[in-house]
Design an enzyme around this catalytic site. Sequence first.
Site, PDB file in Angstrom:
ATOM      1  N   HIS A   1      -5.104  -1.038   8.440  1.00 56.72           N
ATOM      2  CA  HIS A   1      -4.951   0.413   8.331  1.00 56.72           C
ATOM      3  C   HIS A   1      -4.905   0.989   9.748  1.00 56.72           C
ATOM      4  O   HIS A   1      -5.917   0.997  10.452  1.00 56.72           O
ATOM      5  CB  HIS A   1      -6.121   0.981   7.538  1.00 56.72           C
ATOM      6  CG  HIS A   1      -5.967   2.432   7.188  1.00 56.72           C
ATOM      7  ND1 HIS A   1      -4.935   3.221   7.669  1.00 56.72           N
ATOM      8  CD2 HIS A   1      -6.704   3.251   6.379  1.00 56.72           C
ATOM      9  CE1 HIS A   1      -5.054   4.436   7.191  1.00 56.72           C
ATOM     10  NE2 HIS A   1      -6.110   4.479   6.403  1.00 56.72           N
TER      11      HIS A   1
ATOM     12  N   HIS B   1       0.164   4.324   0.210  1.00 56.88           N
ATOM     13  CA  HIS B   1      -0.874   4.251   1.247  1.00 56.88           C
ATOM     14  C   HIS B   1      -1.647   2.934   1.080  1.00 56.88           C
ATOM     15  O   HIS B   1      -1.861   2.223   2.041  1.00 56.88           O
ATOM     16  CB  HIS B   1      -1.786   5.459   1.104  1.00 56.88           C
ATOM     17  CG  HIS B   1      -2.639   5.728   2.288  1.00 56.88           C
ATOM     18  ND1 HIS B   1      -2.158   5.725   3.581  1.00 56.88           N
ATOM     19  CD2 HIS B   1      -3.972   6.027   2.391  1.00 56.88           C
ATOM     20  CE1 HIS B   1      -3.143   6.000   4.419  1.00 56.88           C
ATOM     21  NE2 HIS B   1      -4.256   6.180   3.727  1.00 56.88           N
TER      22      HIS B   1
ATOM     23  N   CYS C   1      -5.240  10.000   8.622  1.00 59.50           N
ATOM     24  CA  CYS C   1      -4.293   8.984   8.140  1.00 59.50           C
ATOM     25  C   CYS C   1      -2.939   9.544   7.710  1.00 59.50           C
ATOM     26  O   CYS C   1      -2.028   8.771   7.406  1.00 59.50           O
ATOM     27  CB  CYS C   1      -4.913   8.196   6.985  1.00 59.50           C
ATOM     28  SG  CYS C   1      -6.585   7.683   7.338  1.00 59.50           S
TER      29      CYS C   1
END
Lengths: 357, 413
Positions: free
Chosen positions: B336, B296, B163
């Site tokens: 995401h 995030h 990520c």
Amino acid sequence: MSASRLLLSGLGALTWEGAGLDAVSRALAGTAAPFAREEPIDGLGVEVGRIGRIKDPDSARSYKRWGQLDTYSRYGFVAARMALEDAGLEGAQEDRDRIGVLLGTSFGCMEENQRFDRYEIVDGTVKGASPLVFKGTVDNAPAGWIAVAWKLRGPNATFVSGSGSSLEALWSAEGLLRRDRARALLVGGVERFSDLHLLLADSKDGRHGGRLAEGAGIVVVEREDSLRSRGRSAQDAHAELVGVARCSGSLPAALPRALRQLGVSVAEVGLLSVAMPSLEDLPEGLAEELAPRAKIVAEKEYLGESHGAFGGLALSAAICRLDKEGTGWQGLPLAVIHVFGEARENFFAVLRATKGT
Amino acid sequence: MEQQGPAEPRVVVTGLGMVSAAGPDVGSAWQLIREGRSALAPVELFDSAPYGGALSGEALHLERERGEDRSLQLLRLASAELLADSGWGEEQRGADTGVVLGTCQGAIENAKGIHRSFSSRPHTAPTSEDRRAFAEYRPGFGTQFLADRLGAEGPRSTVGMVCVSSSVAIIHALDLLRRGAARRIVAGGFESFSQFVFSGFHCIGALATGRLRPFDEQRDGTVLGEAAVLLTLERLEDAEARGAHIYAEVLGGGYAADAFHMTAPDPEGGGLERAIRHAFADSGLGTDDVDYVCAHGTGTVFNDGMECATFGRLFAERAASGTMPAISSMKSVFGHTLGAAGALDAVASVLALDRGMLPPSVALEQPIADWDFVCGTGRDCNGELKIALSTNSAFGGNNSALLLARIQRGAQG
């Protein structure tokens, strides 16, 4: 930029011949056992030739989470532990915020991906996908495990840029260390080949090729001020890292530009390690042009084609080839380690002997 | 840590390209952000009933191409927008132009076929299609694919850090530009929505049972999305010389490890704080300079809790004085997007700076206690928004931070 020199203070290598520099030396001397013939996927009957497989490394079983590590991560873990021990950093308690890990790989976690995919959805039913296996389905698994095991809280990155990956990691590490973002970094590459790789990859195309071999080559690159703070000197290190250059184009065109970038003279180069499958691939006459006083070697002849790990292993191989006195290569102070990057790019790492300096 | 001022050459963002669940371009993405709407919808790629999961951020507006892997399709479309937006042409091709991308699983959808066919019996001999799928599956393939399309013959690098992949790709691109290894770079990330990753997130209990609600007391997991997000980065002097629109300046970046656990974040956020401090050192900035944080914010209990601990500690003095920077997450709009998430957050930050609007955290209803500075609704703030901090965290204990600045209009001549 900080003026502190950068030094190779620790080396770790894992090859098909075994762990450590002795194994690398045996491979370079041609006294190692030949690669084993392998047939991936039982019963398919597809010939893939001889492979340099690493036998499951058990030298780190004492780590309490060893059972959780996938094979790809284990390779990196073993090489990292050797490098840290060699550097005398394994037990260091202080300043771990400033010790990090930068690794490269070409194929990463493909084997774990395949393992995980077998167990996900079959016929509309969740068959028990494993969180433990899923943990290994990331290319940064080895760098993550190494950081966790030794509490290395500094910069941490994983490059997946093909066969140049480990020297790309070294290029990045050089920048971080010179800007004082870290005092020491574990740098190198790891490669584990899945059955799919052996079955489907055409590794003889382009500029790569030769016999496939797994590997992990990791070094500790440390600022001289860090080394001194530990009561050691540059002479205790294996070599100085003069720098890493990246240049596109053919090897004969790129090498002189790389040396100019790094401010070193070809007349000082005593070892040129090229990333060819063998020296037979180097056109005739080119050796004299490239580095007239240097011994030119193609370490893939001995270590095999380990793609993203090769650059890291070639660094250790260059140290193995240092003159017995440790004062240079062919009596000269510099070694150049070359690997191919993606497309037309080349990486060149230049080492300087530290003994007698 | 050595503190440095802005490094030379100064690096700016001059073009954007993005394909996501919001639509086929940057405009549709920004419209959703502005309007505070979510693009998340029921999973279409496969039957999600066995998982109990429900939502995804798939680019449903985009028909799947036969043969071409979904991730490459996303990348191809984003690059077309990028080239048009940046104004790059023939002059920007060649050895001075590089490509640096991040991805988590790359061409994983097409790999499924080869995973399955060589995991089951009876086996058949590999076909040329199997070999092609494998070649495209190599993590660095997407970068080659894009560089070849763009005629970029300079450095080609790929970052594989889940990520934080594409935020570290941008930081790496900045390093390449500053150290003279390239004159201009396409940086970013790409990720397709896949059953593979969905299964993984399901088995570790990280998927939301309903809506994705970053920084909300009721948050219970994340929703996976897909995107390709690209930025053109070049030297300020070059951008000015060709009269390009300059969206923002990239001031610096940093990354660091938690060294805590492979899948769970350090609850105290030590790694994230170190990454941010590296970015401050790289740019010569400090906590007082930050106007907005694009966090995030995955919507999982652990990630968002870790970020609250980190930002609470880092900005404690500003919180005490009532000048805490606004914080929001883009995950509830796009899902995401893993390997593309860092670039997506960077683009959201760039657009916020360029357009003078604070992006909201969509679906925020009940902020985590004492966290009322997470913005649930967007607002125009024009000149107030000068510096944005974009942060990401990942499996493996990786964290990244990127500092971006609004460019003074006068600086463009």
